[in-house]
Design an enzyme around this catalytic site. Structure first.
Site, mmCIF file in Angstrom:
data_model
loop_
_atom_site.group_PDB
_atom_site.id
_atom_site.type_symbol
_atom_site.label_atom_id
_atom_site.label_comp_id
_atom_site.label_asym_id
_atom_site.label_seq_id
_atom_site.Cartn_x
_atom_site.Cartn_y
_atom_site.Cartn_z
ATOM 1 N N LYS A 71 0.845 -1.207 0.000
ATOM 2 C CA LYS A 71 0.000 0.000 0.000
ATOM 3 C C LYS A 71 0.874 1.248 0.000
ATOM 4 O O LYS A 71 0.589 2.230 -0.693
ATOM 5 C CB LYS A 71 -0.933 -0.017 1.229
ATOM 6 C CG LYS A 71 -2.045 -1.053 1.121
ATOM 7 C CD LYS A 71 -2.776 -1.287 2.445
ATOM 8 C CE LYS A 71 -3.759 -2.452 2.315
ATOM 9 N NZ LYS A 71 -4.444 -2.821 3.571
ATOM 10 N N GLN A 105 -4.187 -1.472 9.844
ATOM 11 C CA GLN A 105 -4.228 -2.805 9.241
ATOM 12 C C GLN A 105 -4.838 -3.811 10.214
ATOM 13 O O GLN A 105 -4.434 -3.891 11.373
ATOM 14 C CB GLN A 105 -2.810 -3.231 8.819
ATOM 15 C CG GLN A 105 -2.738 -4.545 8.065
ATOM 16 C CD GLN A 105 -3.389 -4.504 6.677
ATOM 17 O OE1 GLN A 105 -3.526 -3.432 6.072
ATOM 18 N NE2 GLN A 105 -3.797 -5.654 6.178
ATOM 19 N N ASP A 112 -10.738 3.081 4.640
ATOM 20 C CA ASP A 112 -11.276 1.732 4.461
ATOM 21 C C ASP A 112 -12.799 1.727 4.307
ATOM 22 O O ASP A 112 -13.362 0.754 3.797
ATOM 23 C CB ASP A 112 -10.976 0.885 5.715
ATOM 24 C CG ASP A 112 -9.619 0.210 5.683
ATOM 25 O OD1 ASP A 112 -9.244 -0.310 4.629
ATOM 26 O OD2 ASP A 112 -8.960 0.188 6.743
HETATM 27 N N1 GUN Z 1 -6.880 -6.582 6.581
HETATM 28 C C1 GUN Z 1 -7.264 -7.311 5.507
HETATM 29 N N2 GUN Z 1 -7.894 -6.537 4.606
HETATM 30 C C2 GUN Z 1 -7.902 -5.287 5.109
HETATM 31 C C3 GUN Z 1 -8.391 -4.065 4.630
HETATM 32 O O1 GUN Z 1 -8.978 -3.948 3.555
HETATM 33 N N3 GUN Z 1 -8.192 -2.988 5.455
HETATM 34 C C4 GUN Z 1 -7.576 -3.081 6.660
HETATM 35 N N4 GUN Z 1 -7.454 -1.970 7.381
HETATM 36 N N5 GUN Z 1 -7.115 -4.223 7.133
HETATM 37 C C5 GUN Z 1 -7.270 -5.314 6.355
#
Ligand code: GUN
Length: 312
Positions: A52, A96, A119
């Site tokens: 990311k 995350q 998100d």
């Molecule tokens: N863990 C797995 N997928 C995601 C996501 O899309 N966002 C976040 N913040 N954590 C994750």
């Protein structure tokens, strides 16, 4: 001929269009900023977050990465989130998931300023989506919607079966696809681990979205001819355990040298025989999730600064 939907190419198109929106913001003196917070030493989470951050750098978003010791008290995470909420250069915040067991993940989601919730997981944003006025569409569901569009599959009037009811994919995707809006208007069935006779449900579907986290659960015998298959699954499978038949190897994201490979929730080879269009793993939904995170960051930057930005 089955259309193998190329998520990397679609994501690249979105990133390229976002580059123009970012230029618009920069011309007004605003660089979009995305903060990622990692409180985990899980190698998969570390990899996702670093990808990311790399994406941010490539498109001209200011990426800020913060790591918190997984053993640290919850207060350290909340203090970090508070600082990011107050920072005008940070337009999007992502913690995350999963966080360690001593941290209340729901409390974490509520601690993030809803207007910076890249998100789309904050309860206020979940509510806006359910009410039909999404502020931030959650990244994976939004990516699935864009992939369907790119494959020329309009969900309107179609029977869509989603296998998986998570807060990250299944539930928000169902809400997106039933919306009375472009890219929606589908009839959606959400199946899960307690669903009776799953094959009977998936065989009725025009579109099957597999998002249950069970490696290769959905195979060709569970699908009707001409179905569109979207595979959200990303499962690390031990290479030694994996038989060669039915597995996919797409070397630049899987990593045989580390002893595992990535497989989806769909048995690609048998599903491909039935499908008119199907996403691979890797190279399908994964790149789209990351592209839509950049999208939400740019959207957030535009809204927080009052600058009109066109979004792809
Ligand atoms: N863990 C797995 N997928 C995601 C996501 O899309 N966002 C976040 N913040 N954590 C994750």
């Amino acid at each position: 001929m089955t259309d193998i939907i190329d998520g990397r190419a679609v994501a690249e198109g979105i990133r390229s269009d976002l580059g123009e929106s970012i230029e618009t913001l920069k011309a007004e003196g605003v660089t979009p900023g995305l903060a990622t917070v990692l409180m985990s030493d899980d190698p998969a989470s570390e990899t996702y977050v670093s990808m990311k951050q790399r994406d941010c750098e490539e498109v001209g978003i200011n990426g800020i990465h913060i790591e918190i010791d997984p053993e640290a008290p919850a207060e350290e995470l909340y203090d970090t989130i508070d600082d990011l909420n107050e920072d005008p250069d940070v337009h999007g915040i992502l913690v995350q998931m999963p966080v360690p067991d001593h941290i209340d993940s729901q409390k974490v989601l509520r601690a993030i300023d809803a207007e910076k919730d890249a998100d789309g997981f904050h309860p206020e944003n979940v509510g806006m989506l359910v009410a039909g006025h999404p502020r931030f569409k959650p990244c994976t569901p939004h990516g699935v919607q864009k992939l369907l569009e790119s494959a020329g599959v309009d969900p309107e009037g179609k029977d869509v079966v989603i296998v998986g009811r998570s807060n990250i994919v299944g539930k928000p995707l169902a809400n997106l696809l039933i919306q009375k809006a472009e890219g929606g208007n589908a009839t959606v069935t959400v199946c899960h681990s307690r669903t009776d006779d799953l094959p009977a449900k998936t065989r009725e579907a025009d579109v099957v979205v597999a998002a249950c986290g069970v490696p290769e659960l959905i195979d060709g015998s569970m699908l009707s001819e001409g179905v569109t298959v979207i595979d959200v699954g990303v499962n690390r499978v031990d290479v030694a355990e994996q038989s060669s038949a039915g597995s996919q190897t797409d070397s630049d994201e899987s990593d045989n040298e580390k002893g595992y490979e990535l497989v989806g929730d769909v048995d690609f080879e048998s599903a491909k025989e039935k499908a008119s269009a199907i996403t691979p793993v890797p190279g399908g939904v994964g790149p789209m999730t990351r592209a839509m995170l950049l999208y939400n960051t740019v959207k957030a930057a535009g809204e927080q600064t009052g600058i009109d930005v066109e979004l792809p």
